[in-house]
Structure formats: C-alpha cells, structure tokens
Design a protein around this motif. Structure first.
Motif, mmCIF file in Angstrom:
data_model
loop_
_atom_site.group_PDB
_atom_site.id
_atom_site.type_symbol
_atom_site.label_atom_id
_atom_site.label_comp_id
_atom_site.label_asym_id
_atom_site.label_seq_id
_atom_site.Cartn_x
_atom_site.Cartn_y
_atom_site.Cartn_z
ATOM 1 N N UNK A 294 51.005 39.711 39.740
ATOM 2 C CA UNK A 294 51.095 39.934 41.173
ATOM 3 C C UNK A 294 51.904 41.197 41.419
ATOM 4 N N UNK A 295 51.291 42.160 42.032
ATOM 5 C CA UNK A 295 52.014 43.362 42.420
ATOM 6 C C UNK A 295 51.281 43.992 43.588
ATOM 7 N N UNK A 296 52.022 44.799 44.338
ATOM 8 C CA UNK A 296 51.402 45.488 45.464
ATOM 9 C C UNK A 296 50.291 46.415 44.980
ATOM 10 N N UNK A 297 50.531 47.096 43.865
ATOM 11 C CA UNK A 297 49.543 48.042 43.352
ATOM 12 C C UNK A 297 48.247 47.349 42.952
ATOM 13 N N UNK A 298 48.352 46.168 42.336
ATOM 14 C CA UNK A 298 47.130 45.484 41.889
ATOM 15 C C UNK A 298 46.313 44.999 43.082
ATOM 16 N N UNK A 299 46.997 44.520 44.118
ATOM 17 C CA UNK A 299 46.284 44.085 45.322
ATOM 18 C C UNK A 299 45.661 45.286 46.027
ATOM 19 N N UNK A 300 46.426 46.375 46.145
ATOM 20 C CA UNK A 300 45.898 47.575 46.785
ATOM 21 C C UNK A 300 44.661 48.092 46.056
ATOM 22 N N UNK A 301 44.738 48.123 44.732
ATOM 23 C CA UNK A 301 43.614 48.627 43.945
ATOM 24 C C UNK A 301 42.383 47.743 44.113
ATOM 25 N N UNK A 302 42.587 46.436 44.201
ATOM 26 C CA UNK A 302 41.459 45.518 44.321
ATOM 27 C C UNK A 302 40.758 45.660 45.672
ATOM 28 N N UNK A 303 41.546 45.795 46.746
ATOM 29 C CA UNK A 303 40.896 45.917 48.065
ATOM 30 C C UNK A 303 40.235 47.285 48.211
ATOM 31 N N UNK A 304 40.832 48.328 47.616
ATOM 32 C CA UNK A 304 40.212 49.645 47.699
ATOM 33 C C UNK A 304 38.926 49.688 46.865
ATOM 34 N N UNK A 305 38.917 48.966 45.750
ATOM 35 C CA UNK A 305 37.713 48.920 44.913
ATOM 36 C C UNK A 305 36.546 48.269 45.647
ATOM 37 N N UNK B 242 30.205 42.144 48.443
ATOM 38 C CA UNK B 242 31.506 42.219 49.113
ATOM 39 C C UNK B 242 32.255 40.890 48.986
ATOM 40 N N UNK B 243 31.556 39.793 49.175
ATOM 41 C CA UNK B 243 32.176 38.473 49.020
ATOM 42 C C UNK B 243 32.670 38.271 47.588
ATOM 43 N N UNK B 244 31.918 38.743 46.618
ATOM 44 C CA UNK B 244 32.337 38.618 45.223
ATOM 45 C C UNK B 244 33.545 39.520 44.930
ATOM 46 N N UNK B 245 33.575 40.688 45.558
ATOM 47 C CA UNK B 245 34.740 41.579 45.386
ATOM 48 C C UNK B 245 36.023 40.880 45.827
ATOM 49 N N UNK B 246 35.963 40.185 46.954
ATOM 50 C CA UNK B 246 37.158 39.542 47.497
ATOM 51 C C UNK B 246 37.457 38.202 46.837
ATOM 52 N N UNK B 247 36.540 37.726 46.011
ATOM 53 C CA UNK B 247 36.800 36.491 45.262
ATOM 54 C C UNK B 247 37.482 36.769 43.928
ATOM 55 N N UNK B 248 37.746 38.037 43.623
ATOM 56 C CA UNK B 248 38.399 38.386 42.359
ATOM 57 C C UNK B 248 39.796 37.768 42.294
ATOM 58 N N UNK B 249 40.265 37.419 41.078
ATOM 59 C CA UNK B 249 41.593 36.790 40.938
ATOM 60 C C UNK B 249 42.723 37.623 41.536
ATOM 61 N N UNK B 250 42.595 38.958 41.491
ATOM 62 C CA UNK B 250 43.658 39.801 42.054
ATOM 63 C C UNK B 250 43.845 39.567 43.543
ATOM 64 N N UNK B 251 42.773 39.106 44.203
ATOM 65 C CA UNK B 251 42.839 38.891 45.646
ATOM 66 C C UNK B 251 42.975 37.417 46.006
ATOM 67 N N UNK B 252 43.634 36.677 45.124
ATOM 68 C CA UNK B 252 44.088 35.327 45.464
ATOM 69 C C UNK B 252 45.352 35.507 46.310
ATOM 70 N N UNK B 253 45.225 35.328 47.600
ATOM 71 C CA UNK B 253 46.292 35.685 48.538
ATOM 72 C C UNK B 253 47.103 34.486 49.016
ATOM 73 N N UNK B 254 47.076 33.390 48.268
ATOM 74 C CA UNK B 254 47.827 32.199 48.682
ATOM 75 C C UNK B 254 49.331 32.474 48.680
ATOM 76 N N UNK B 255 50.052 32.029 49.711
ATOM 77 C CA UNK B 255 51.510 32.208 49.744
ATOM 78 C C UNK B 255 52.206 31.622 48.530
ATOM 79 N N UNK B 256 51.689 30.530 47.968
ATOM 80 C CA UNK B 256 52.328 29.929 46.794
ATOM 81 C C UNK B 256 52.228 30.852 45.583
ATOM 82 N N UNK B 257 51.318 31.799 45.638
ATOM 83 C CA UNK B 257 51.171 32.757 44.539
ATOM 84 C C UNK B 257 51.977 34.028 44.781
ATOM 85 N N UNK B 258 51.935 34.545 46.021
ATOM 86 C CA UNK B 258 52.570 35.843 46.273
ATOM 87 C C UNK B 258 53.981 35.705 46.831
#
Length: 504
Positions: free
Chosen positions: A6-17, A142-158
């Motif tokens: 979990x890092x800001x960079x990994x989330x940023x890279x995933x959404x930009x991808x 697009x739906x598959x892009x946002x289903x990537x593990x990097x974009x698991x945005x649950x509060x219990x994770x981040x």
C-alpha cells in the motif's frame, strides 16, 4: 483478495494506468469524464463493503436488521445494484454503459442531499466511445482495471491515510497538464494553492469561500491546514463554479476527501451569485480565495451597472477584462472584522489604465490591499504568463502595501515551472515579517503609491536589477595583454602555414 504493498505511488500508478483503456479511442481531454467517476464509484463501493463486513463479523447473520439499521447511519448509502462488484460481475454482458449510468444515478438518488445533480452530465452510455460493441469492450476493460489488487480501497486496508483523495487530486493534476488551455477551468497547481492557503492562515471555526472553485483544490488546501494544526473539522467550505462538469468534479473531490461540511453551488458567480445570506444579500466569509479565469472577456459587463449587490460601486471593470469583476466580488464578501482574501490575477491588472486604474486607486485608498506577490512564469496549466497573488484584508495592521518579487525563485521545468518548498517559505517569511528585503521585497506607503499614480507594477517598488560587480582595471589590462600575445602567436603560426603553401 490478493494484497499488494500500500502506497500513494502504487495507487496513483494504477488509476493513471486505467487511462490506457481510452488512449487512441477518445480525446485525452475527456478521459477524466470516465476515470474520475469510476474511481469515485470504486471508492464508495469498497468503503461500504468494508463496513458491511465489519458489522457482519461483529453481529453475525442473525442480526441483519441491526446491521441494516447501522448501515443507514453511515456517511452515505450504497444501493446493492449500484456497487462496483455488481457491475464487475456483469461486465461480459451487453449494456455496460447503461448499467454504470444507472448505478451512478442510484447513488445520487440515495444520497440526494450530498450528491444532487452530480452525475447528470456524466454519460458512460453516450456515443463518444463508439458503437455498442466497442463501448461495451472499453467499459469492460475499465471495470477490470479498477478491480486490480492495487485499487482495493477498503479503509481496513489503507487505514486513515487519505490515499484515495490524494489519488483523485493526482489524476486531476495529470488531466490538467495534458488539457492545454482548458486546464485553468478546473485546477490550480498545488504549490500555488498551498501558498495562498498558508497566506490566509485559516483557523478553526472559519467560513472559507472560493467563488471560482474549479475542482475545489484551494478549498481542500485550506481545510487540510486546519485539520493538520487543530485536528478538527470545525470549519465550513463554500464555493461556486460556472462549468457543470467542473462543478461535479468539485463535489466528488470534496466527498472523496471526507469534506461533508460544504456548500458548492453551480452557476455564474458574477452574473448570478448564489452564496447569499438569509436577507438575500451576499454572504460574508472569514477567508476568500480564488484563481479565477484570467481576463475573462464576457463576464457580465452589460448588467454590472445595475448590480443589486453594489459590487461595482468602485467602478465597472472593462467590457472585455473581468479580472477586477472577480476581485470586487471577493472584496464585498469578506467579513468586516476577520475577512481576508487571496486572488491570483495576471500582471496587467497592476498597471492598466482607465477603469482599472480608478478601481485600483479606490482599493488602495480604502486600505484594503495588503500585499502584491509576483510569481514566476509557466506555473499555471494552459498559460506561460507570470501571475501575481493579491492579498486583501478588512482589518489591516498598517497603511502600507507589501510588494514581493518572487518571480526568480523557481525550479525550472521543460514545459512547466514549479515552486519549491524553500521558495514558498521565503514568501511566507517575508510576508509575516512585513519588512523590506534587498531586491526582493518593499513596503510602500499610500503616499508612495499615489506618487506612482496608483500603478502597482512591482519593479516600481522592488529594485530587481543586479548591482554590477566592481571592475578591476588592472585585471582588464592584464587580460587584454594576454589576448594580444595569444593573437600574435596565432598570426605567426598562420604566416608559417601560408609560406609552406607558397604564399607570401
């Protein structure tokens, strides 16, 4: 679900991808119309599911009525059919665009007080993405892009980190940098937002307004300052934005950052201000900040003289330049005792004549203008011109204006320059000290400004020219003698070459 770091960079890279899904298929300026709403949808779905799972683990299947009641007390409501997981599960079926649109509108209807009209101009089912088959394939990807593990945005994770809000701002900044002139409609560079917020020094209990709020970045910076210092959300954010899609961006942006105590209106601030008090007059604020459009041509000149709020009693700005129209609106919305404001404007408003000169004079004579801060060129998306930040206060400590020339303190970039932390701190320290600094800052009295016919051009007050180094004539003579000797040597060598070739 597979966990990743979990890092800001990994989330940023995933959404930009995720933008790769649209490259070559739609104009880059429209990427944000799909990627930002999808990030919003994924975020609310993951937060909702996380809370559902936590209640389920605590109370068990037998307490579904209690769980349903607890979910109704959440910050927002997510209808089951509108969740990201439901859309992802149906991604291979026809109708992805229609399903996503229905989901967004269902979320809006379930949270009407917070999200009314936010998705009315967003259309995943429009024809911009091609025929039905192509559109369905793009949205499946697009739906598959946002289903990537990097974009698991649950509060219990981040955890408590604002990774999602930061990712949203990251996307907006990237869209701004690639959108040319339209970028100024929705985004202010973060270091400029930070400078303006810190100049305003917002406090707990303040009411903060941006009458040209774009995507809300200035308001967010002010709110973040209060939270970081006081650990409190006891403040209120207000804004108005004329462009519908940009207004929707601001609403989603504030929502993603957890800013529920806000009121953002959609409409033209100059022609139809909507932030009004109970008596139908302009509402007053402790802090007013804005980066309005530079020199807006059609700003409402034709109705300014009959303005029912009296905003142009100091003069009506030129027909084709609305800079002072925004300034005068903001001045009228400052609270009498605590009101202060910072506004970004082009340099021309400092020295242009006629109506603007008369308005400048009034503002200086009323002792409202506190500081003029010159910024470097190429800071803002869509324009390379330098800008200035004007600071106004209703309750000034003196009758002088501080001029700061920060135009040379910058980190150069290929296409865009950037203010460094040290550059920001120098401005802030100088503003706080309110004292002259050689070739950087000057404190000018009203009389001095009057002597300059109320021209506020910074070089009239801050001597920005470098003092030439003292010339040592002995060194000059020595260097001249060395050059003469070197030249004679070359002449002799050239003569030898010519003689060898048979030339005298």
């Amino acid at each position: 679900m597979n966990q990743t770091a979990i890092s800001q960079d990994s989330i940023n890279a995933a959404v930009w991808a995720a933008c790769d899904t649209f490259r070559g298929l739609v104009d880059p300026s429209t990427y944000k119309d799909y990627v930002l709403p999808m990030l919003f949808l994924k975020y609310v779905s993951d937060v909702w599911q996380d809370h559902c799972d936590a209640y389920q683990a605590q109370y068990g299947d037998a307490a579904q009525d209690l769980i349903d009641a607890l979910l109704k007390t959440e910050r927002f409501v997510l209808p089951p059919s509108a969740s990201f997981s439901a859309l992802h599960a149906a991604r291979y079926e026809p109708g992805n665009g229609e399903r996503i649109d229905r989901a967004l509108h269902a979320i809006e209807d379930a949270n009407i007080a917070k999200l009314r009209d936010v998705f009315q101009n967003i259309g995943f089912n429009a024809n911009k993405l091609g025929d039905e088959q192509q559109k369905n394939d793009i949205l499946r990807q697009l739906l598959e892009d946002f289903a990537r593990p990097e974009l698991d945005l649950r509060p219990s994770r981040i955890g408590e980190l604002d990774l999602i809000g930061n990712a949203y701002e990251y996307l907006i900044s990237h869209f701004a940098s690639s959108s040319g002139r339209t970028a100024g409609e929705f985004y202010t560079p973060p270091e400029v937002s930070s400078l303006m917020a810190r100049l305003m020094d917002p406090q707990e209990g303040d009411e903060i307004c941006d009458p040209a709020c774009g995507s809300g970045s200035l308001l967010l910076k002010c709110g973040r300052l209060i939270r970081d210092r006081a650990g409190s959300r006891r403040y209120a954010l207000f804004g108005q934005e004329a462009i519908g899609n940009t207004w929707a961006l601001a609403k989603m942006n504030l929502f993603m950052h957890g800013e529920d105590n806000h009121r953002i209106e959609w409409g033209d601030t100059l022609r139809n201000p909507k932030l009004l008090a109970d008596d139908n007059r302009l509402r007053h604020f402790d802090v007013v900040v804005a980066n309005p459009p530079f020199s807006l041509e059609k700003w409402g000149y034709e109705i300014a003289e009959t303005d029912r709020f009296g905003r142009f009693r100091r003069g009506v700005p030129p027909r084709t330049k609305g800079d002072y129209a925004f300034i005068l609106h903001m001045v009228e919305t400052m609270k009498p005792g605590t009101g202060r404001m910072a506004v970004v404007v082009p340099h021309g408003i400092l020295f242009r004549g006629a109506a603007e000169a008369r308005i400048r004079r009034k503002l200086v004579e009323e002792n409202l203008l506190d500081a003029v801060i010159g910024l470097p060129e190429k800071l803002f998306f869509g324009t390379g011109i330098p800008a200035v930040v004007l600071v106004f206060r209703k309750n000034k400590a003196d009758e002088a204006v501080l001029f700061i020339d920060a135009s040379r303190d910058v980190e150069p970039g290929k296409n865009q320059n950037r203010l460094r932390d040290s550059d920001l701190q120098r401005v802030l320290d100088t503003y706080a000290a309110r004292k002259p600094v050689d070739r950087y800052a000057s404190l000018a009295t009203t009389a001095e400004i009057a002597a300059n016919e109320f021209n506020l051009n910074i070089p009239r007050y801050v001597d920005v020219l470098r003092v030439p180094e003292e010339i040592d004539m002995l060194d000059v003579r020595r260097e001249r003698d060395e050059l003469r000797a070197e030249w004679l040597t070359i002449e002799e060598r050239m003569g030898g070459y010519l003689r060898e070739l048979g030339y005298e």
